[in-house]
Scaffold this active site. Structure first.
Site, short mmCIF file in Angstrom:
data_model
loop_
_atom_site.label_atom_id
_atom_site.label_comp_id
_atom_site.label_asym_id
_atom_site.label_seq_id
_atom_site.Cartn_x
_atom_site.Cartn_y
_atom_site.Cartn_z
CE LYS A 266 -17.16 -22.49 -3.76
NZ LYS A 266 -17.99 -22.84 -4.93
CE LYS A 278 -23.44 -28.19 -5.12
NZ LYS A 278 -23.50 -27.59 -6.46
CD GLU A 350 -21.44 -22.40 -2.76
OE1 GLU A 350 -22.41 -22.53 -3.52
OE2 GLU A 350 -20.35 -22.98 -2.95
NE ARG A 352 -21.82 -17.39 -8.65
CZ ARG A 352 -22.34 -17.80 -9.80
NH1 ARG A 352 -23.14 -17.02 -10.51
NH2 ARG A 352 -22.06 -19.01 -10.26
N1 BES Z 1 -19.24 -25.73 -5.94
C1 BES Z 1 -20.11 -25.54 -7.05
C2 BES Z 1 -19.39 -25.68 -8.39
C3 BES Z 1 -18.85 -27.04 -8.69
C4 BES Z 1 -19.64 -27.97 -9.35
C5 BES Z 1 -17.57 -27.38 -8.36
C6 BES Z 1 -19.15 -29.22 -9.64
C7 BES Z 1 -17.06 -28.64 -8.64
C8 BES Z 1 -17.86 -29.56 -9.29
C9 BES Z 1 -20.75 -24.16 -6.99
O1 BES Z 1 -20.95 -23.65 -5.72
C10 BES Z 1 -22.10 -24.29 -7.60
O2 BES Z 1 -22.91 -24.96 -7.04
N2 BES Z 1 -22.31 -23.63 -8.73
C11 BES Z 1 -23.56 -23.66 -9.39
C12 BES Z 1 -23.88 -22.25 -9.81
C13 BES Z 1 -25.28 -22.10 -10.33
C14 BES Z 1 -26.28 -22.30 -9.23
C15 BES Z 1 -25.42 -20.72 -10.92
C16 BES Z 1 -23.41 -24.58 -10.59
O3 BES Z 1 -22.37 -24.58 -11.22
O4 BES Z 1 -24.35 -25.34 -10.86
ZN ZN Z 2 -19.65 -24.31 -4.25
MN MN Z 3 -22.78 -24.26 -4.83
#
Ligand code: BES
Ligand code: ZN
Ligand code: MN
Length: 500
Positions: A266, A278, A350, A352
């Site tokens: 990724k 976010k 995003e 996935r």
């Molecule tokens: N890049 C993030 C995951 C992440 C969070 C990595 C904190 C490192 C530290 C990923 O793209 C994400 O935003 N995931 C969401 C998924 C949700 C919207 C289903 C998450 O984990 O909140």
């Molecule tokens: Zn991400």
């Molecule tokens: Mn994300």
């Protein structure tokens, strides 16, 4: 990177700035773990241990004057904790103790390390830890770097087998491995205004060249080619940014390969969340959302430099997840490479989406196993904390990765893909949604989503969200910021395939 030499000499006689030896905790206090130090010095340190507040615990590093009978200026005591029942120390303890000592010596030019190594694997661990501890990221600082940001330049390791071919091979491997981890950390630490998808693709080409990874071929698909090729996941995530997405493919295909493995990474160069923006506090570390792709790049390079008899294809799924005017919306439906359709219910899920396209490409190209590595979910950190990565996938590959991680000294833990969570994939309009309606088992749901794109190919999924970036104080050989996690495990996996 620091240079590395081996020596069989008496450590007391070594011409070096600092001599590193171990301490450990025993039932009657602290013991210095070094055979050839002057007995008086050892007795003094052990007797004064309580007043020096020495405990011998891991991550305890103390620097003392070395006295007249040791040629080095200072003696560095690095804690090894308690001995195992067989009298030895765990390899990861040696690795971390060497790393913590070298890290504490930033600003010092040379260090000799005399830790208890009983075989070449112990030697390799000490060499790795020392080199991994000699790291700083300074390209964006003006002026002369402060002493504490100048890593040790010369590392000498004391071992009775210094002249053996196996010891030399272990040192050579440690140098290649440390260069790979450093290269990964550098990319993760690089600010996202300078590291965008096209810049990452260029950096990949430059790294292959600079590190002399002969035999690695590299091809890049740009945004137009991604759309034309039906890579709807990568194209969709990238369309909200003025700086378009890329899919980089790295191929290392030695003549007598025992196995053919794909590794998909990724590479979100910055994750704002997109239209599902976010909150600011969650965005601060999101330059690290490309840590998986960085690890894949440097794993392929290291495999080639080591000449492993395994074919490796790396796929770097690069995009910047921005909420621009052309960004994808929640409720959009995208068609992924291979034809499956996905309803976007959350543009912040995003990773996935870009990974799905990379996995399909890897399966199309034909591999014995497909691994993927991604900073995929915040849920990984809820489940396992900041130092242990999650491991999912086909049972056999998942277990093979776990074994590789144990050998490499990286903390990974196997997680299930419970069947009932699959119901969350259901969409009213498309083949599936990208984000479950509720948060339960978020890391596992993401694993299920990815599994939809690997078909029957044996598959392993590594979620490194927490461990890829250290927001807290450095420890052992791990600096603050990018950690380079995953490279050692992926390389150990490939080495395991090379043997079988
Ligand atoms: N890049 C993030 C995951 C992440 C969070 C990595 C904190 C490192 C530290 C990923 O793209 C994400 O935003 N995931 C969401 C998924 C949700 C919207 C289903 C998450 O984990 O909140
Ligand atoms: Zn991400
Ligand atoms: Mn994300």
């Amino acid at each position: 990177m620091a240079d590395l030499t081996l020596t069989g000499k008496n450590p007391s006689s070594l011409k070096t700035d600092a001599l590193v030896v171990g301490t450990c905790s025993t039932s009657d206090g602290v013991a210095v773990v070094a055979d050839q130090l002057p007995a008086d010095l050892v007795r003094q340190i052990e007797a004064l241990a309580p007043r020096l507040r020495l405990t011998g615990a891991t991550d305890e590093v103390r620097t003392l004057p070395a006295g007249d009978d040791v040629r080095a200026d200072v003696l560095v005591l690095t804690g090894l904790g308690e001995r195992d029942s067989d009298g030895t120390f765990p390899r990861e303890t040696l690795r971390a103790a060497a790393g913590a000592a070298v890290r504490s010596l930033a600003g010092t030019s040379s260090a000799a390390i005399a830790l208890p190594v009983v075989d070449e694997d112990d030697l390799a661990a000490v060499a790795e830890g020392a080199l991994l501890g000699a790291y700083a990221y300074t390209p964006y600082r003006s002026g002369e770097p402060a002493a504490e940001r100048t890593p040790v330049e010369h590392v000498e390791i004391v071992t009775s087998s210094a002249r053996s071919a196996r010891a030399k091979a272990a040192a050579h491997r440690a140098e290649i491995l440390a260069a790979a981890v450093h290269g990964t950390r550098d990319l993760v630490n690089m600010p996202p205004n300078d590291l965008y998808p096209a810049a990452f693709a260029d950096a990949a080409k430059a790294a292959v060249k600079e590190l002399g990874a002969k035999g690695v071929k590299i091809t890049v698909l740009d945004d137009k080619q991604l759309v034309a090729g039906g890579y709807g996941g990568i194209a969709g995530v990238g369309q909200g940014s003025t700086r378009g997405p890329r899919l980089v493919k790295l191929t290392y295909a030695p003549a007598k390969a025992t196995s053919k493995v794909a590794v998909v990474g990724k590479g979100i160069t910055f994750d704002t969340g997109g239209i599902s923006l976010k909150p600011p506090a969650s965005m601060v570390t999101m330059k690290s959302d490309m840590a998986g792709a960085a690890a894949v790049l440097h794993t392929v390079i290291a495999a080639a430099r080591l000449g492993l008899p395994v074919a490796v294809t790396g796929y770097l799924c690069l995009a910047e997840n921005m909420p621009g005017g052309a960004a994808q919306r929640p409720s959009d439906v995208v068609t992924m490479r291979g034809g499956k359709t996905v309803e976007i219910t959350n543009t912040d899920a995003e990773g996935r989406l870009v990974m799905a396209d990379g996995l399909v490409a890897a399966v199309e190209d034909g591999h014995d196993a497909v691994l993927d590595i991604a900073t995929l979910t915040g849920a990984q950190m809820v489940a396992l904390g900041n130092r242990t990565s999650g491991l999912m996938g086909t049972d056999s590959v998942r277990d093979e990765v776990k074994e590789a991680a144990d050998v490499a000294g990286e903390a990974f833990w196997p997680m299930p893909l419970p069947g009932e969570l699959k119901a969350g994939l259901k969409s009213l309009v498309a083949d599936m949604v990208n984000s479950a309606p509720d948060r339960a088992g978020g890391m596992l749901f993401a694993g299920h989503f990815l599994s939809e794109f690997v078909g029957d190919t044996p598959w392993g999924h590594l979620d490194i969200a927490g461990p890829s970036y250290n927001e807290k104080a450095p420890y052992g050989y791990t600096p603050a910021g990018g950690t380079g996690v995953g490279v050692r495990t992926l390389l150990a996996f490939l080495e395991g395939r090379a043997e079988s």
